[in-house]
Scaffold this motif. Structure first.
Motif, PDB file in Angstrom:
ATOM      1  N   TYR A 187       0.814  -1.307   0.044  1.00 23.66           N
ATOM      2  CA  TYR A 187       0.031  -0.183   0.035  1.00 23.66           C
ATOM      3  C   TYR A 187       0.993   1.200   0.042  1.00 23.66           C
ATOM      4  O   TYR A 187       0.569   2.095  -0.653  1.00 23.66           O
ATOM      5  CB  TYR A 187      -0.820  -0.112   1.075  1.00 23.66           C
ATOM      6  N   ASP A 188       1.996   1.106   0.812  1.00 28.67           N
ATOM      7  CA  ASP A 188       2.996   2.302   0.750  1.00 28.67           C
ATOM      8  C   ASP A 188       3.220   2.799  -0.652  1.00 28.67           C
ATOM      9  O   ASP A 188       3.453   3.769  -1.171  1.00 28.67           O
ATOM     10  CB  ASP A 188       4.110   2.100   1.681  1.00 28.67           C
ATOM     11  N   LYS A 189       3.785   1.581  -1.249  1.00 30.53           N
ATOM     12  CA  LYS A 189       4.349   1.668  -2.601  1.00 30.53           C
ATOM     13  C   LYS A 189       3.201   2.080  -3.699  1.00 30.53           C
ATOM     14  O   LYS A 189       3.610   2.747  -4.561  1.00 30.53           O
ATOM     15  CB  LYS A 189       4.935   0.181  -3.115  1.00 30.53           C
ATOM     16  N   TRP A 190       2.018   1.858  -3.652  1.00 35.63           N
ATOM     17  CA  TRP A 190       0.879   2.139  -4.326  1.00 35.63           C
ATOM     18  C   TRP A 190       0.957   3.786  -4.206  1.00 35.63           C
ATOM     19  O   TRP A 190       0.709   4.400  -5.229  1.00 35.63           O
ATOM     20  CB  TRP A 190      -0.438   1.649  -3.948  1.00 35.63           C
ATOM     21  N   VAL A 191       0.852   4.426  -3.161  1.00 38.11           N
ATOM     22  CA  VAL A 191       0.842   5.704  -2.791  1.00 38.11           C
ATOM     23  C   VAL A 191       2.068   6.314  -3.543  1.00 38.11           C
ATOM     24  O   VAL A 191       1.882   7.326  -4.379  1.00 38.11           O
ATOM     25  CB  VAL A 191       0.642   6.311  -1.510  1.00 38.11           C
ATOM     26  N   ASP A 192       3.340   5.924  -3.344  1.00 41.78           N
ATOM     27  CA  ASP A 192       4.540   6.254  -3.714  1.00 41.78           C
ATOM     28  C   ASP A 192       4.525   6.243  -5.304  1.00 41.78           C
ATOM     29  O   ASP A 192       4.876   7.338  -5.978  1.00 41.78           O
ATOM     30  CB  ASP A 192       5.732   5.431  -3.174  1.00 41.78           C
ATOM     31  N   ASP A 193       3.966   5.155  -5.763  1.00 38.88           N
ATOM     32  CA  ASP A 193       4.049   5.101  -7.399  1.00 38.88           C
ATOM     33  C   ASP A 193       2.957   6.033  -7.901  1.00 38.88           C
ATOM     34  O   ASP A 193       3.095   6.599  -9.177  1.00 38.88           O
ATOM     35  CB  ASP A 193       3.520   3.705  -7.735  1.00 38.88           C
ATOM     36  N   THR A 194       1.847   6.386  -7.538  1.00 36.30           N
ATOM     37  CA  THR A 194       0.815   7.292  -7.834  1.00 36.30           C
ATOM     38  C   THR A 194       1.515   8.692  -7.996  1.00 36.30           C
ATOM     39  O   THR A 194       1.307   9.358  -8.868  1.00 36.30           O
ATOM     40  CB  THR A 194      -0.499   7.081  -6.980  1.00 36.30           C
ATOM     41  N   ILE A 195       2.381   9.016  -6.932  1.00 32.09           N
ATOM     42  CA  ILE A 195       2.847  10.345  -6.877  1.00 32.09           C
ATOM     43  C   ILE A 195       3.963  10.356  -7.916  1.00 32.09           C
ATOM     44  O   ILE A 195       4.065  11.421  -8.589  1.00 32.09           O
ATOM     45  CB  ILE A 195       3.451  10.873  -5.367  1.00 32.09           C
ATOM     46  N   THR A 196       4.874   9.522  -8.017  1.00 36.85           N
ATOM     47  CA  THR A 196       5.948   9.232  -9.090  1.00 36.85           C
ATOM     48  C   THR A 196       5.399   9.390 -10.318  1.00 36.85           C
ATOM     49  O   THR A 196       5.905  10.134 -11.244  1.00 36.85           O
ATOM     50  CB  THR A 196       6.769   7.876  -8.684  1.00 36.85           C
ATOM     51  N   LYS A 197       4.128   8.729 -10.722  1.00 35.41           N
ATOM     52  CA  LYS A 197       3.727   8.806 -12.080  1.00 35.41           C
ATOM     53  C   LYS A 197       3.082  10.130 -12.350  1.00 35.41           C
ATOM     54  O   LYS A 197       3.137  10.827 -13.501  1.00 35.41           O
ATOM     55  CB  LYS A 197       2.412   7.706 -12.235  1.00 35.41           C
ATOM     56  N   MET A 198       2.473  10.750 -11.476  1.00 32.62           N
ATOM     57  CA  MET A 198       2.002  12.219 -11.463  1.00 32.62           C
ATOM     58  C   MET A 198       3.075  13.108 -11.693  1.00 32.62           C
ATOM     59  O   MET A 198       2.943  14.077 -12.399  1.00 32.62           O
ATOM     60  CB  MET A 198       0.899  12.380 -10.358  1.00 32.62           C
ATOM     61  N   ALA A 199       4.076  12.928 -10.881  1.00 28.50           N
ATOM     62  CA  ALA A 199       5.223  13.891 -11.038  1.00 28.50           C
ATOM     63  C   ALA A 199       6.163  13.749 -12.353  1.00 28.50           C
ATOM     64  O   ALA A 199       6.858  14.584 -12.517  1.00 28.50           O
ATOM     65  CB  ALA A 199       6.133  13.669  -9.851  1.00 28.50           C
ATOM     66  N   GLU A 200       5.719  13.036 -13.217  1.00 29.60           N
ATOM     67  CA  GLU A 200       6.604  12.580 -14.695  1.00 29.60           C
ATOM     68  C   GLU A 200       5.934  13.915 -15.477  1.00 29.60           C
ATOM     69  O   GLU A 200       6.989  14.388 -16.364  1.00 29.60           O
ATOM     70  CB  GLU A 200       6.191  11.448 -15.365  1.00 29.60           C
ATOM     71  N   SER A 201       4.960  14.702 -15.042  1.00 26.34           N
ATOM     72  CA  SER A 201       4.318  15.812 -15.764  1.00 26.34           C
ATOM     73  C   SER A 201       4.610  17.035 -14.888  1.00 26.34           C
ATOM     74  O   SER A 201       4.784  17.077 -13.686  1.00 26.34           O
ATOM     75  CB  SER A 201       3.172  15.670 -16.582  1.00 26.34           C
ATOM     76  N   ASP A 202       4.624  18.195 -15.700  1.00 21.64           N
ATOM     77  CA  ASP A 202       4.702  19.419 -14.784  1.00 21.64           C
ATOM     78  C   ASP A 202       3.523  19.768 -14.301  1.00 21.64           C
ATOM     79  O   ASP A 202       2.324  19.130 -14.145  1.00 21.64           O
ATOM     80  CB  ASP A 202       5.245  20.529 -15.695  1.00 21.64           C
ATOM     81  N   TRP A 203       3.483  20.968 -13.411  1.00 27.46           N
ATOM     82  CA  TRP A 203       2.343  21.719 -12.889  1.00 27.46           C
ATOM     83  C   TRP A 203       1.702  20.771 -11.820  1.00 27.46           C
ATOM     84  O   TRP A 203       0.759  20.482 -11.763  1.00 27.46           O
ATOM     85  CB  TRP A 203       1.213  22.004 -13.987  1.00 27.46           C
ATOM     86  N   MET A 204       2.612  20.475 -10.771  1.00 27.41           N
ATOM     87  CA  MET A 204       2.294  19.575  -9.478  1.00 27.41           C
ATOM     88  C   MET A 204       2.626  20.119  -8.381  1.00 27.41           C
ATOM     89  O   MET A 204       3.849  20.278  -8.302  1.00 27.41           O
ATOM     90  CB  MET A 204       2.585  17.889  -9.748  1.00 27.41           C
ATOM     91  N   ILE A 205       2.060  20.022  -7.196  1.00 24.49           N
ATOM     92  CA  ILE A 205       2.302  20.263  -5.872  1.00 24.49           C
ATOM     93  C   ILE A 205       1.753  19.162  -5.159  1.00 24.49           C
ATOM     94  O   ILE A 205       0.670  18.740  -5.101  1.00 24.49           O
ATOM     95  CB  ILE A 205       1.560  21.868  -5.586  1.00 24.49           C
ATOM     96  N   CYS A 206       2.725  18.687  -4.263  1.00 23.98           N
ATOM     97  CA  CYS A 206       2.366  17.447  -3.524  1.00 23.98           C
ATOM     98  C   CYS A 206       2.820  17.607  -2.153  1.00 23.98           C
ATOM     99  O   CYS A 206       3.971  18.320  -1.849  1.00 23.98           O
ATOM    100  CB  CYS A 206       3.300  16.333  -4.101  1.00 23.98           C
TER     101      CYS A 206
END
Length: 189
Positions: free
Chosen positions: A67-86
Motif C-alpha cells: 500500500y505504501d508503494k501504491w501511494v508512492d507510485d501514484t505520486i511518482t507517475k503524476m510527477a512525470e509531468s509538470d504543474w504538480m504540488i504534492c
C-alpha cells in the motif's frame, strides 16, 4: 528540466496539510494538480475500514501488501509531468526536479496540535504516539527507499511551522519559489 513542481515534506502533525490548503488559495492556477499523499493514504485506510493509525501499523507489519508503494507510485507517475504540488513524507524523493520544501516543528507543538483530534489523551500520550509513528514510518520508508530520509540542507527551503501561521508560511514559500524559478530561468507567466 525543473518546472512548476513543489514538493512539501514533513513528519506527521507538522503542518503539511494546513500549509497545502492555504497554498491552494495563493497559487491559483488551474494548471496545477494538487496531490496529498495523506489524502491517498486516508482514502485507502477508509476503503479498508481502518483509521490512519491502524493503517500505518498495518503497513508496517505487512509491507508485502504494497500500500505504501501504491501511494508512492501514484505520486511518482503524476510527477512525470509538470504543474504538480504534492505534500507527503517523501514527496522530495519522488519529485527530484521539484522545488523541495521541508517543514519542521517541535514534537510538543505537534502533540498540542494533534490533541484536538484526541481530547481524551494526555499530551504525553500523544507525544509518545507521534514518536512511535515517526519511528515506524522512518523504518518503513528507509527499508523501501534507502537514503530517502534527507537532512534539511538537501532541501531548497526549510520552514519552521512553530512560529509562523500557515498564511505567512505560504507567502514565504511562494516568494522563495519565485526566486528558485528565476534561478532556473523560467517563470509562472
Amino acid at each position: 528540466m525543473f518546472k512548476y513542481k513543489i514538493s512539501i515534506t514533513s513528519q506527521t502533525g507538522v503542518g503539511k496539510s494546513s500549509l497545502f490548503k492555504v497554498l491552494k488559495n495563493k497559487l491559483v492556477d488551474s494548471r496545477y494538480r494538487w496531490v496529498s499523499a495523506g489524502g491517498l493514504f486516508r482514502g485507502k485506510a477508509s476503503e479498508l475500514g481502518m483509521t490512519v493509525e491502524q493503517f500505518a501499523e498495518y503497513n508496517r507489519l505487512h509491507p508485502e501488501k504494497w500500500y505504501d508503494k501504491w501511494v508512492d507510485d501514484t505520486i511518482t507517475k503524476m510527477a512525470e509531468s509538470d504543474w504538480m504540488i504534492c505534500e507527503s513524507r517523501l514527496s522530495h524523493f519522488f519529485m527530484p526536479r521539484a522545488f523541495k520544501v521541508l517543514l519542521k516543528c517541535d514534537i510538543n507543538t505537534r502533540a498540542e496540535r494533534r490533541q484536538k483530534d484526541f481530547p481524551d489523551k494526555s499530551l504525553e500520550e500523544i507525544c509518545q504516539a507521534i514518536e512511535e509513528r515517526d519511528k515506524n514510518d522512518n523504518a518503513r520508508y528507509e527499508k523501501l527507499y534507502p537514503g530517502c530520509l534527507w537532512e534539511g540542507e538537501k532541501f531548497d527551503l526549510v520552514l519552521n511551522t512553530e512560529v509562523m501561521s500557515p498564511e505567512v508560511l505560504a507567502s514565504q514559500l511562494v516568494s522563495e519559489y519565485e526566486l528558485w524559478q528565476k534561478r532556473h530561468k523560467f517563470s509562472l507567466s
